[in-house]
Design a protein around this motif. Structure first.
Motif, PDB file in Angstrom:
ATOM      1  N   ALA A 145       0.781  -1.263   0.141  1.00 54.88           N
ATOM      2  CA  ALA A 145      -0.100  -0.004   0.002  1.00 54.88           C
ATOM      3  C   ALA A 145       0.715   1.266  -0.116  1.00 54.88           C
ATOM      4  CB  ALA A 145      -0.904   0.093   1.017  1.00 54.88           C
ATOM      5  N   GLU A 146       0.223   2.380  -0.275  1.00 49.81           N
ATOM      6  CA  GLU A 146       0.880   3.536  -0.274  1.00 49.81           C
ATOM      7  C   GLU A 146       1.425   3.937   0.987  1.00 49.81           C
ATOM      8  OE1 GLU A 146       1.753   5.235  -2.931  1.00 49.81           O
ATOM      9  OE2 GLU A 146       0.305   4.438  -4.337  1.00 49.81           O
ATOM     10  N   THR A 147       0.910   3.625   2.436  1.00 57.95           N
ATOM     11  CA  THR A 147       1.095   4.003   3.487  1.00 57.95           C
ATOM     12  C   THR A 147       1.254   2.674   4.170  1.00 57.95           C
ATOM     13  OG1 THR A 147      -1.000   4.414   4.405  1.00 57.95           O
ATOM     14  CG2 THR A 147       0.097   6.103   3.470  1.00 57.95           C
ATOM     15  N   LEU A 148       2.208   2.966   5.572  1.00 60.45           N
ATOM     16  CA  LEU A 148       2.253   1.356   6.366  1.00 60.45           C
ATOM     17  C   LEU A 148       0.987   1.335   7.076  1.00 60.45           C
ATOM     18  CD1 LEU A 148       4.091  -0.541   7.676  1.00 60.45           C
ATOM     19  CD2 LEU A 148       4.668   1.220   9.501  1.00 60.45           C
ATOM     20  N   GLU A 149       0.316   2.407   7.449  1.00 63.71           N
ATOM     21  CA  GLU A 149      -1.142   2.152   8.139  1.00 63.71           C
ATOM     22  C   GLU A 149      -1.890   1.467   7.167  1.00 63.71           C
ATOM     23  OE1 GLU A 149       1.366   5.226   9.769  1.00 63.71           O
ATOM     24  OE2 GLU A 149       0.916   4.929   7.913  1.00 63.71           O
ATOM     25  N   ALA A 150      -2.243   1.893   6.126  1.00 65.65           N
ATOM     26  CA  ALA A 150      -3.257   1.287   5.217  1.00 65.65           C
ATOM     27  C   ALA A 150      -2.720  -0.087   4.956  1.00 65.65           C
ATOM     28  CB  ALA A 150      -2.978   1.873   3.780  1.00 65.65           C
ATOM     29  N   ALA A 151      -1.135  -0.505   4.791  1.00 66.41           N
ATOM     30  CA  ALA A 151      -0.960  -1.976   4.474  1.00 66.41           C
ATOM     31  C   ALA A 151      -1.355  -2.845   5.831  1.00 66.41           C
ATOM     32  CB  ALA A 151       0.581  -1.945   4.296  1.00 66.41           C
ATOM     33  N   ARG A 152      -1.094  -2.326   7.005  1.00 72.44           N
ATOM     34  CA  ARG A 152      -1.439  -3.065   8.001  1.00 72.44           C
ATOM     35  C   ARG A 152      -2.696  -3.316   8.228  1.00 72.44           C
ATOM     36  NH1 ARG A 152       3.598  -1.411  12.197  1.00 72.44           N
ATOM     37  NH2 ARG A 152       5.351  -2.464  10.997  1.00 72.44           N
ATOM     38  N   TYR A 153      -3.649  -2.183   7.918  1.00 73.01           N
ATOM     39  CA  TYR A 153      -5.035  -2.348   8.186  1.00 73.01           C
ATOM     40  C   TYR A 153      -5.561  -3.381   7.141  1.00 73.01           C
ATOM     41  CZ  TYR A 153     -10.138  -1.460   8.167  1.00 73.01           C
ATOM     42  OH  TYR A 153     -11.280  -1.510   8.340  1.00 73.01           O
ATOM     43  N   ALA A 154      -5.197  -3.314   5.936  1.00 73.73           N
ATOM     44  CA  ALA A 154      -5.577  -4.189   4.939  1.00 73.73           C
ATOM     45  C   ALA A 154      -5.308  -5.403   5.192  1.00 73.73           C
ATOM     46  CB  ALA A 154      -5.021  -3.527   3.641  1.00 73.73           C
ATOM     47  N   ALA A 155      -3.936  -5.785   5.620  1.00 69.37           N
ATOM     48  CA  ALA A 155      -3.658  -6.893   5.908  1.00 69.37           C
ATOM     49  C   ALA A 155      -4.471  -7.945   6.750  1.00 69.37           C
ATOM     50  CB  ALA A 155      -2.248  -7.139   6.320  1.00 69.37           C
ATOM     51  N   SER A 156      -5.041  -6.961   7.836  1.00 70.95           N
ATOM     52  CA  SER A 156      -5.900  -7.413   9.030  1.00 70.95           C
ATOM     53  C   SER A 156      -7.288  -7.990   8.196  1.00 70.95           C
ATOM     54  CB  SER A 156      -6.206  -6.501  10.056  1.00 70.95           C
ATOM     55  OG  SER A 156      -6.925  -5.363   9.650  1.00 70.95           O
ATOM     56  N   LEU A 157      -7.586  -7.413   7.272  1.00 71.48           N
ATOM     57  CA  LEU A 157      -9.110  -7.874   6.540  1.00 71.48           C
ATOM     58  C   LEU A 157      -8.781  -9.086   5.492  1.00 71.48           C
ATOM     59  CD1 LEU A 157     -10.174  -4.225   5.613  1.00 71.48           C
ATOM     60  CD2 LEU A 157     -10.543  -5.521   7.642  1.00 71.48           C
TER      61      LEU A 157
END
Length: 756
Positions: A127-139
């Motif tokens: 993802a473009e940001t670390l926060e987006a990558a980690r949140y999306a990974a949880s889904l």
């Protein structure tokens, strides 16, 4: 010699640079924030990756829903086994290609629907940001079909099979008839020990920044072995080695955990290739527990037989450790019992069982640290049985040659270490009766144990360049993990070339540089030092040749053995020249020399040395504890370590390394354990909030001394110090607790419930 004594020598000018307490050359960069680690290098269009971990121990993915993850704003790609580009499989481990030991697992990530351990990465979100990558990974939502799994080490010990071993690390030994000698011995100790799984907790969690430009890869990575990592990546991604550049100038701790490429490294490179973007993948602390191996659990039997004078008649040491079905290597747990005690009858066996867990890997003094705990605890217990002082018992059984193979000791001053340690620690003040010493309400105990770590070298290539301005440049892709590796090599080069330390620059941490040995097994300093010494010798010879060819040079006609490198040049009793003068007169901008040892040469030398010598660092660990008689709380109150580690290159960094090993050993003794859910294979304490490493309040002042006597068979007489400090430490704590309480704890860590 203590650190204070070394400081005194520095201020009086009584030594050259080798042996002095020199500040780390990278200290200013690290303390001012200028040092950039793997996750701190900026790139345009940098993307961030996060892993999705399996939550079963074994089975297959029957479906994986990525729709919710892809819908998160900023998500670039979600890679799974259904859409990820293929990597080549990992090479099988073979001593014919020693770099193959870098393979951490046979699992080809995202190329299979199979799950082999709880925590295995099954998807990568970019993802473009670390926060987006980690949140999306949880889904991301995988669906599994589970298979039976073996994850309980204690329950699977009976399935262990004998370890085959190899020429360098044999898994077995027999001398005489140890079983019969044990049965006939008038004094016997026969104990079963257990040590838990341990997890790496370097201050810098694993991180990778991967950048592809066509088929060329630039990798920023904290690694302990640049050449092996580079070769592994070339094999996995099908590109030439020279198309890969690995940059690793600063590593925030390793202890073995960064000696191999784990899932985070490989999947960051895969994600960067798949997306066409620079990708950074920085593991969370929990992610390290899921994807980076640690120390194996073990069970060990140590049985000792002795006569009334304490002379050993039998020594039996057997072990069971574990690997994973998909990787890992057995540990040399009984290695210490090959070398420490003279016994006419010795029986050593190592056994291994495969489990459905993350592969185990190197962790500071692999095998020797936990094997030493069992052996040294058993020796201490034998001293109680005999009513004998534990130091005296050890000295009665101090061997003259290798107890198993009969090889000569290349260097061994364990008697001197114990004598100095006993005097400085006040061992004579110890009341030998259990539970007899008190400080108020606290029970006081004193314990000792022998430290031991085998020594060796590996190939390293070094170039040394002398510039016209008198600057000496050492170039080698060595690894700096905070131990002062570059500083030590600068000290050696300064002495060899006779220049001030500030006139030496060391270039390191880059695969474009000549390849170093890995920072593993306490081999790097000796290995690189060998190259520095050889290259400097060649360089001095080349410079003298230039001088002799120059009309009017005072060195004309002089032989190499007639001159010495000092004061920034070459001199003999009647005169000499500075390097600047020599190069200026010769019209040269620089002179360079290179040293190199081939892998076949290394293997031949290693086998030859193994047959001829026992090479090892040794030491005496002295520990004092206080134990609360009501709660069982254990506090380490005093510590002294006296070590025979050959020549010490840097008094300050050596003392730091030895103290660090002792601190890690105290953690092994009192708190560290990785807890596995025996139903699911899940690690139950994957954070520093629940996996307890020692903190400042847990550690007393640690006094460190070393004998500073060179080993004549090693370069500059040095033996390696990175791992010796942890060996013997856990046993010294356990032996002190035995003295304080009368209770022998056989399974680590020593927690409150085991003393109540």
């Amino acid at each position: 010699m203590s650190i204070k004594e070394a400081e005194t020598e520095r201020t009086t000018g009584a030594t050259k640079y080798v042996g002095r307490a020199v500040d780390r050359l990278d200290g200013p960069a690290k303390t001012t924030g200028q040092a950039r680690f793997a996750a701190e290098h900026p790139y345009p269009d940098l993307a961030y990756a996060a892993l999705v971990h399996a939550n079963i121990a074994r089975g297959r993915i029957t479906a994986i829903d990525t729709a919710a993850a892809r819908a998160v704003q900023g998500v670039i790609e979600v890679l799974t086994h259904e859409n990820a580009p293929a990597m080549n499989p990992a090479p099988k481990v073979s001593l014919l290609d020693i770099s193959s030991v870098v393979s951490s697992t046979s699992v080809n990530y995202l190329a299979t629907d199979e799950v082999h351990w709880n925590g295995q990465p099954v998807a990568v979100v970019v993802a473009e940001t670390l926060e987006a990558a980690r949140y999306a990974a949880s889904l991301v939502a995988p669906v599994y079909r589970e298979s039976p799994a073996a994850v309980d080490f204690a329950a699977e010990v009976h399935n262990a099979v004998p370890e085959k071993g190899n020429l360098i690390l044999p898994g077995r030994a027999d001398k005489g008839d140890a079983a019969a000698a044990l049965a006939a011995a008038p004094f016997v100790v026969d104990l079963e020990f257990a040590t838990p799984q341990h997890t790496h907790n370097a201050i810098e969690p694993h991180a990778t920044t991967a950048v592809w430009e066509g088929d060329r890869l630039t990798l920023h990575e904290g690694t302990q072995n640049i050449p092996w990592l580079r070769k592994h990546l070339a094999q996995r991604f099908g590109v030439p080695e020279d198309a890969i550049r690995v940059l690793s100038p600063f590593v925030g701790g390793g202890f073995g955990g960064k000696g191999r490429p784990w899932a985070g490294t490989l999947l960051a490179v895969l994600a960067a290739r798949a997306t066409g973007r620079p990708v950074r993948l920085a593991l969370t602390r929990e992610g390290v527990y899921h994807t980076v191996g640690g120390r194996t659990a073990s069970t060990q039997r140590v049985a000792l037989g002795a006569d009334a004078q304490g002379r050993l008649t039998a020594l039996i040491h057997t072990s069971v450790s574990r690997t994973a079905r998909v990787g890992g290597m057995p540990e040399q747990i009984t290695e210490v019992s090959r070398h420490l005690y003279a016994a006419p009858n010795i029986h050593l066996r190592q056994n291994v069982v495969q489990l459905d867990l993350l592969s185990n890997t190197f962790m500071r003094a692999p095998g020797e640290s936990i094997g030493n705990f069992a052996l040294e605890s058993a020796v201490d217990e034998l001293a109680w049985e005999l009513g004998m002082d534990p130091i005296e018992l050890r000295m009665v059984n101090e061997p003259e040659r290798g107890p198993v193979g009969g090889q000569r000791f290349a260097h061994r001053m364990l008697r001197e270490a114990y004598a100095l340690g006993a005097e400085r620690f006040g061992w004579r003040e110890r009341d030998p009766r259990p539970g007899a010493m008190r400080d108020g309400r606290w029970l006081v105990g004193m314990g000792v144990a022998t430290a031991h770590h085998s020594s060796m070298r590996m190939p390293a290539t070094v170039t040394v360049r002398l510039d016209a301005d008198g600057m000496v440049v050492v170039r080698c892709g060595l690894h700096e993990m905070g131990m002062g590796a570059a500083t030590a090599q600068a000290q050696i080069a300064a002495d060899e070339m006779g220049v001030p330390l500030e006139s030496v620059r060391v270039e390191y941490g880059d695969s474009d540089l000549p390849p170093s040995a890995g920072a593993i097994g306490s081999v790097q300093t000796a290995s690189v030092a060998t190259g520095v010494l050889a290259a400097c010798a060649k360089l001095r010879k080349s410079v003298l040749t230039l001088a002799r060819r120059t009309p009017g040079s005072p060195l004309k006609g002089r032989k190499l053995e007639e001159v010495e490198a000092r004061d920034g040049g070459l001199y003999y009793r009647g005169g000499g020249q500075t390097y600047t003068e020599i190069l200026a007169a010769a019209g040269r901008g620089h002179v360079e020399a290179k040293s190199k040892e081939t892998m076949p040469g290394f293997l031949a030398r290693t086998v030859r040395d193994h047959r001829r010598w026992v090479k090892a660092a040794t030491g005496a660990q002295f520990c004092e504890v206080r134990v609360d008689p009501d709660t069982g709380e254990v506090r380490v109150s005093r510590w002294l370590g006296v070590f025979d580690v050959g020549t010490v290159i840097n008094a300050r960094t050596a003392a730091s390394q030895l103290r660090g090993g002792i601190v890690m050993g105290i953690g092994m003794a009192l708190s560290e354990q990785t807890l596995i859910d025996h139903r699911t294979g899940r690690i139950m304490n994957p954070s520093l909030a629940e996996y307890h490493v020692p903190v400042h309040a847990d550690i007393p002042r640690i006094d460190v001394h070393y004998l500073n006597e060179p080993d004549p068979t090693m370069p500059l007489g040095l033996l390696g110090i990175g791992e010796i400090g942890i060996t013997g430490a856990a046993a010294a704590v356990a032996n002190a607790v035995r003295h304080a309480t009368g209770k022998r704890v056989l399974d680590l860590p020593i927690t409150l419930d085991k003393l109540r």
